[in-house]
Design an enzyme around this catalytic site. Sequence first.
Site, mmCIF file in Angstrom:
data_model
loop_
_atom_site.group_PDB
_atom_site.id
_atom_site.type_symbol
_atom_site.label_atom_id
_atom_site.label_comp_id
_atom_site.label_asym_id
_atom_site.label_seq_id
_atom_site.Cartn_x
_atom_site.Cartn_y
_atom_site.Cartn_z
ATOM 1 C CB ILE A 9 -20.220 -6.495 7.358
ATOM 2 C CG1 ILE A 9 -21.218 -7.074 6.354
ATOM 3 C CG2 ILE A 9 -19.235 -7.570 7.811
ATOM 4 C CD1 ILE A 9 -22.071 -8.196 6.902
ATOM 5 N N GLY A 60 -25.199 -0.032 10.697
ATOM 6 C CA GLY A 60 -23.817 -0.283 11.089
ATOM 7 C C GLY A 60 -23.113 -1.274 10.188
ATOM 8 C CG HIS A 114 9.814 6.887 31.747
ATOM 9 N ND1 HIS A 114 10.262 5.728 31.174
ATOM 10 C CD2 HIS A 114 10.052 6.763 33.082
ATOM 11 C CE1 HIS A 114 10.766 4.936 32.109
ATOM 12 N NE2 HIS A 114 10.649 5.549 33.290
ATOM 13 C CB ILE A 144 -10.697 -12.316 8.459
ATOM 14 C CG1 ILE A 144 -11.308 -10.941 8.164
ATOM 15 C CG2 ILE A 144 -11.795 -13.300 8.859
ATOM 16 C CD1 ILE A 144 -12.235 -10.919 6.958
ATOM 17 C CB ALA A 184 -10.204 -16.553 6.830
ATOM 18 C CB VAL A 185 -9.804 -17.488 0.904
ATOM 19 C CG1 VAL A 185 -9.167 -18.747 1.434
ATOM 20 C CG2 VAL A 185 -11.284 -17.728 0.571
ATOM 21 C CE LYS A 236 -10.685 -6.105 15.821
ATOM 22 N NZ LYS A 236 -11.498 -6.959 14.964
ATOM 23 C CB SER A 287 -2.310 -16.356 7.516
ATOM 24 O OG SER A 287 -1.438 -15.793 6.544
#
Length: 479
Positions: free
Chosen positions: A41, A39, A458, A198, A283-284, A51, A195
């Site tokens: 990463i 599976g 609707h 991730i 998180a770059v 999630k 930003s």
Amino acid sequence: MSNIYDVIIIGSGPGGYVTAIRSAQLGLKTAIVEREHLGGICLNWGCIPTKALLRSAEIYHQMQNAKEYGLKVDGAGFEIADVVKRSRRVSRRLNGGVGGLLKKNKVDVIWGEAKLISNKQIIVSTPSAKPVEPQNPLPKGVLGEGQYEAKNIIIATGARPRSLPGIEPDNDKIWTYFDAMVPKSMPKSLVVMGSGAIGIEFASFYNSMGADVTVIEMMEHIMPVEDEEISKLAKKQLEKHGLKFHNSAKVSKVEKTATGVIAHVELKNGEIQQIAAEKLISAVGVQGNIENLGLEELGVKTDRGCIVIDDYGKTNIDGLFAIGDVAGPPMLAHKAEHEGVICVEKIAGLDAHPMDKNQIPGCTYCNPQVASVGLNEKAAIAAGFEINIGRFPFIGNGKAIALGEPDGLVKTIFDAKTGQLLGAHMVGAEVTELIQGFVIAMGLETTEEELINTVFPHPTLSEMMHESVLDAYGRVIHM
């Protein structure tokens, strides 16, 4: 002869295992090599467990705001160890599912680390790095170390977190997203460097769980790949939830202290601001796993840390292919899966169609969610299109108000001359589940007339998609 295959895939992430299954469906004798966990990463340390974490944060957020729904919840709280435990349990369940699918489709699993010794041969050895969370026990019937041969070899080794010089993660005070997924305790404060999807997802998670979070972004807008209008709206909502941002800024230095870190942040005006926090998440971005595969020895072309391929995954070396993150952006699981199917269908001699990267959707699962496909407003203008733009706010939608989610926007961009849908961009509740409607529309070359004449149910959030199209042509009803 048992070690000779039609196709060998190196890496069992979403791209790798989906490619292996499709290969087997096409009647090709197929094997897949994995050094760590089935599976890849995405399933084990990315898409799926994040999630699960975000779902826990969402429920906790709703519990804290239960009064808005006429409900009473006393003493809402959490144990971070239990939140993490659930996330890991979800990953393990799906990990086992991948093993079952490979077995069902008669794909041989080779356990170990692969290296190319020619364009038709690999040697598999014991992995050089210890797995973060090893596969234990190994699936039944897996093969092991040795030499294997295939007519076609597909490299699907994925990517890993990128680190900046002087701000290298230490698994303690400076985290990668691996560390951020399994905190031993809940930090009271965090600096998030970057930003993109991730960074924003982890910033949103920790903020929802009560941490004081500051996000540092080098670009002018957060989530820089998104439409600027959507980015600004997302930032506004995230700030309402307590997140803090520094745009057009960079972390120039990080000092470690007894209690955490001090990030030296260089602002747009040149001023240096020091921000103290317990942890810093780097998180770059990510970089392709191209090392130690034998690519250099075979003369495989690479560019900026990724393998160069054609529209069907073929490298410059006959019989060698690459798919997914290791083959370049966009580095998304669904792109890897589709790319792999195209690649193996081409190998099998089918009339495969190249992927249109402009029609690959992007999703960010922060609160509020962000989703998009196609050209944003600036890109459409830069490409020379005369455009019609439609907008519809969540506040005008009955379902959104009933859900208690009145903040958001659906934005559509059309070619004014032809009615072609060029792009769609959303921010708000469940937009990651809505975007596929516009993806299908673009794939079918749907025009504004066909979308206008489509009946949307609707009450649903999807009605906003219809209203946004109507707005682009001066026909909006509920605004």
